[in-house]
Design an enzyme around this catalytic site. Structure first.
Site, PDB file in Angstrom:
ATOM      1  N   LYS A  55      75.618  36.734  29.250  1.00 11.53           N
ATOM      2  CA  LYS A  55      76.421  36.551  29.789  1.00 11.53           C
ATOM      3  C   LYS A  55      76.530  36.227  31.268  1.00 11.53           C
ATOM      4  O   LYS A  55      77.801  35.859  31.509  1.00 11.53           O
ATOM      5  CB  LYS A  55      77.022  37.725  29.866  1.00 11.53           C
ATOM      6  CG  LYS A  55      76.771  38.635  30.413  1.00 11.53           C
ATOM      7  CD  LYS A  55      77.455  40.383  29.877  1.00 11.53           C
ATOM      8  CE  LYS A  55      76.315  41.842  30.418  1.00 11.53           C
ATOM      9  NZ  LYS A  55      75.934  41.803  29.676  1.00 11.53           N
ATOM     10  N   LYS A 103      69.270  30.220  27.066  1.00 13.04           N
ATOM     11  CA  LYS A 103      69.702  31.666  26.666  1.00 13.04           C
ATOM     12  C   LYS A 103      70.944  31.520  26.765  1.00 13.04           C
ATOM     13  O   LYS A 103      71.479  31.132  27.841  1.00 13.04           O
ATOM     14  CB  LYS A 103      68.375  32.321  27.509  1.00 13.04           C
ATOM     15  CG  LYS A 103      68.388  33.558  27.501  1.00 13.04           C
ATOM     16  CD  LYS A 103      67.459  34.894  28.153  1.00 13.04           C
ATOM     17  CE  LYS A 103      67.370  36.194  27.769  1.00 13.04           C
ATOM     18  NZ  LYS A 103      67.599  37.007  28.552  1.00 13.04           N
ATOM     19  N   LYS A 121      68.823  39.583  44.569  1.00  6.79           N
ATOM     20  CA  LYS A 121      69.068  39.192  45.169  1.00  6.79           C
ATOM     21  C   LYS A 121      69.214  38.651  46.262  1.00  6.79           C
ATOM     22  O   LYS A 121      69.953  38.263  47.244  1.00  6.79           O
ATOM     23  CB  LYS A 121      70.230  40.540  44.776  1.00  6.79           C
ATOM     24  CG  LYS A 121      71.468  41.098  45.143  1.00  6.79           C
ATOM     25  CD  LYS A 121      72.482  42.105  44.422  1.00  6.79           C
ATOM     26  CE  LYS A 121      74.270  41.571  44.940  1.00  6.79           C
ATOM     27  NZ  LYS A 121      74.882  42.980  44.219  1.00  6.79           N
TER      28      LYS A 121
HETATM   29  P1  ADP Z   1      73.109  38.980  28.894  1.00 10.32           P
HETATM   30  O1  ADP Z   1      72.130  38.443  29.140  1.00 10.32           O
HETATM   31  O2  ADP Z   1      74.157  39.037  28.535  1.00 10.32           O
HETATM   32  O3  ADP Z   1      73.421  39.968  30.079  1.00 10.32           O
HETATM   33  P2  ADP Z   1      72.226  41.909  28.583  1.00 10.32           P
HETATM   34  O4  ADP Z   1      70.683  41.651  29.837  1.00 10.32           O
HETATM   35  O5  ADP Z   1      72.759  43.521  28.765  1.00 10.32           O
HETATM   36  O6  ADP Z   1      72.569  41.001  28.398  1.00 10.32           O
HETATM   37  O7  ADP Z   1      70.735  42.128  27.148  1.00 10.32           O
HETATM   38  C1  ADP Z   1      70.733  43.484  26.791  1.00 10.32           C
HETATM   39  C2  ADP Z   1      69.648  43.312  25.118  1.00 10.32           C
HETATM   40  O8  ADP Z   1      70.092  42.124  24.735  1.00 10.32           O
HETATM   41  C3  ADP Z   1      69.018  42.746  26.105  1.00 10.32           C
HETATM   42  O9  ADP Z   1      67.565  44.025  25.304  1.00 10.32           O
HETATM   43  C4  ADP Z   1      68.015  41.869  26.323  1.00 10.32           C
HETATM   44  O10 ADP Z   1      66.940  41.703  25.645  1.00 10.32           O
HETATM   45  C5  ADP Z   1      68.734  41.313  24.792  1.00 10.32           C
HETATM   46  N1  ADP Z   1      69.315  39.431  25.096  1.00 10.32           N
HETATM   47  C6  ADP Z   1      70.452  39.004  25.800  1.00 10.32           C
HETATM   48  N2  ADP Z   1      70.432  38.201  25.302  1.00 10.32           N
HETATM   49  C7  ADP Z   1      69.362  37.314  24.421  1.00 10.32           C
HETATM   50  C8  ADP Z   1      69.444  36.192  23.869  1.00 10.32           C
HETATM   51  N3  ADP Z   1      69.684  35.672  24.178  1.00 10.32           N
HETATM   52  N4  ADP Z   1      68.201  36.276  23.132  1.00 10.32           N
HETATM   53  C9  ADP Z   1      67.352  37.806  22.935  1.00 10.32           C
HETATM   54  N5  ADP Z   1      67.722  38.632  23.031  1.00 10.32           N
HETATM   55  C10 ADP Z   1      68.710  38.939  24.175  1.00 10.32           C
END
Ligand code: ADP
Ligand code: TRP
Length: 324
Positions: free
Chosen positions: A193, A190, A110
């Site tokens: 969100k 990847k 950030k």
């Molecule tokens: P986002 O990237 O959507 O914000 P988070 O960072 O909240 O998701 O991820 C929550 C969990 O889900 C973490 O343990 C992360 O490693 C897993 N995760 C999120 N996106 C993926 C992905 N595309 N492939 C594998 N694991 C993922």
């Protein structure tokens, strides 16, 4: 062995969250003493709408239970229902070196973008350290991006033990969830969100189908042979299918004559079948909000019992609550 992990309620869970994290949490509940929580205090650093946050927390609890988190085996609770966490956070904060937090990626990213960061984001890893060590957790299943925070946890807990000359805290180990399992999103990057490319686990079949139909593919004509490797549709299909089913679809790719629309339809059907039971359970849970709340309350009670014990140890070690 105590296993603990938290997941932020900052959006609806998607396939990446399921295959990358939730599925492993559920697998671990069988043999270990598992504590899982919804990290709503952490989510406050990004979500600034009360209704939105409350909705995401509610959905997170329902989703996790629907997907197979079994409250008879694992404890599920809301972070904000455990006031021992912020108290421990303060004790830890007094021993956390600034330079450690300055290196942590959420804050650093950030700052590098020239955006203003608040103290909540800066001290986020200390709150996470408290989340973990409050229950003498041994193992923390997390994605690769969280490993840095477990290092901070170990550093701060170790420093506390050293300064106060006692083994007050257990030092946790990160267990990296299959780091290679990168679930692709609808654009092939990847799934996340933050990239707006997610396929949610729970949505109406119509909307899910539309999402799946929107997955980006190349422009090879229908009649031409296609390469399944590197195609996001096929990569996603692999998550839902047996090796035989994968071979079958791969053969159809290579033979030509199959359009991507057909492959997407096959993926849609496989996903619907995979989550069919979870959809049913979700509908039942949604109709019984008090059952979900009971699970969260029972989880918080168990977490607080264990947390109180560890917090008392810490308070005593640093000279708080010692009466003459
Ligand atoms: P986002 O990237 O959507 O914000 P988070 O960072 O909240 O998701 O991820 C929550 C969990 O889900 C973490 O343990 C992360 O490693 C897993 N995760 C999120 N996106 C993926 C992905 N595309 N492939 C594998 N694991 C993922
Ligand atoms: N920071 C984690 C994430 O964004 C969520 C989290 C909060 C967590 N506290 C935790 C994960 C404690 C493991 C242990 O994914």
């Amino acid at each position: 062995m105590r296993v603990l992990s938290g997941i932020q309620p900052t959006g609806r869970f998607h396939w990446g969250n399921y295959f990358g994290a939730i599925r492993q949490y559920i697998a671990l509940q069988e043999n270990e003493q598992a504590f899982y929580f919804i990290a709503d205090l952490h989510a406050l650093t990004t979500i600034r709408s009360a209704d939105e946050l409350a909705g995401f927390v509610r959905d997170a609890a329902i989703d996790l239970l629907a997907l197979g988190l079994n409250p008879e085996q694992a404890r599920l609770f809301r972070q904000s229902d455990v006031p021992e966490i912020p108290e421990l956070t303060w004790l830890l904060m007094t021993l956390t070196q600034m330079h450690l937090l300055e290196k942590c990626h959420a804050y650093k990213d950030k700052k590098e973008k020239g955006l203003a960061a608040d103290a909540g984001l800066f001290t986020y890893p200390v709150l996470m350290a408290a989340d973990i060590i409050l229950y003498d957790s041994n193992v923390v299943p997390v994605g690769l991006d969280q490993v840095q925070h477990i290092e901070v946890t170990r550093d701060v807990a170790g420093r506390f033990n050293h300064v106060y000359g006692q083994e007050v805290f257990v030092l946790p180990e990160a267990r990296v969830l299959d780091a290679t399992a990168k679930v692709p999103g609808t654009d092939g990057e990847k799934m996340s969100k933050s990239y707006g490319n997610t396929i949610p686990i729970f949505d109406t079949p119509k909307r899910l189908r539309k999402k799946i139909m929107s997955i980006k593919t190349d422009s090879t004509p229908v009649e031409d042979p296609k390469d399944p490797d590197g195609c996001a549709v096929f990569t996603l299909y692999k998550l839902f299918s047996t090796p035989e089913q994968q071979e079958e679809l791969a053969a159809r790719y290579r033979a030509g004559g199959m359009g991507y629309g057909e492959a997407k339809q096959t993926l849609y059907e496989a996903a619907m079948e995979h989550f069919a039971e979870a959809f049913e359970r979700r509908a039942q849970l949604e109709a019984n909000p008090s059952e979900v709340e009971d699970v969260l309350q029972a989880g918080a009670k168990a977490a607080r019992e264990k947390g109180r014990e560890v917090l008392d140890r810490a308070r005593h070690a640093c000279g708080l609550s010692r009466r003459p």
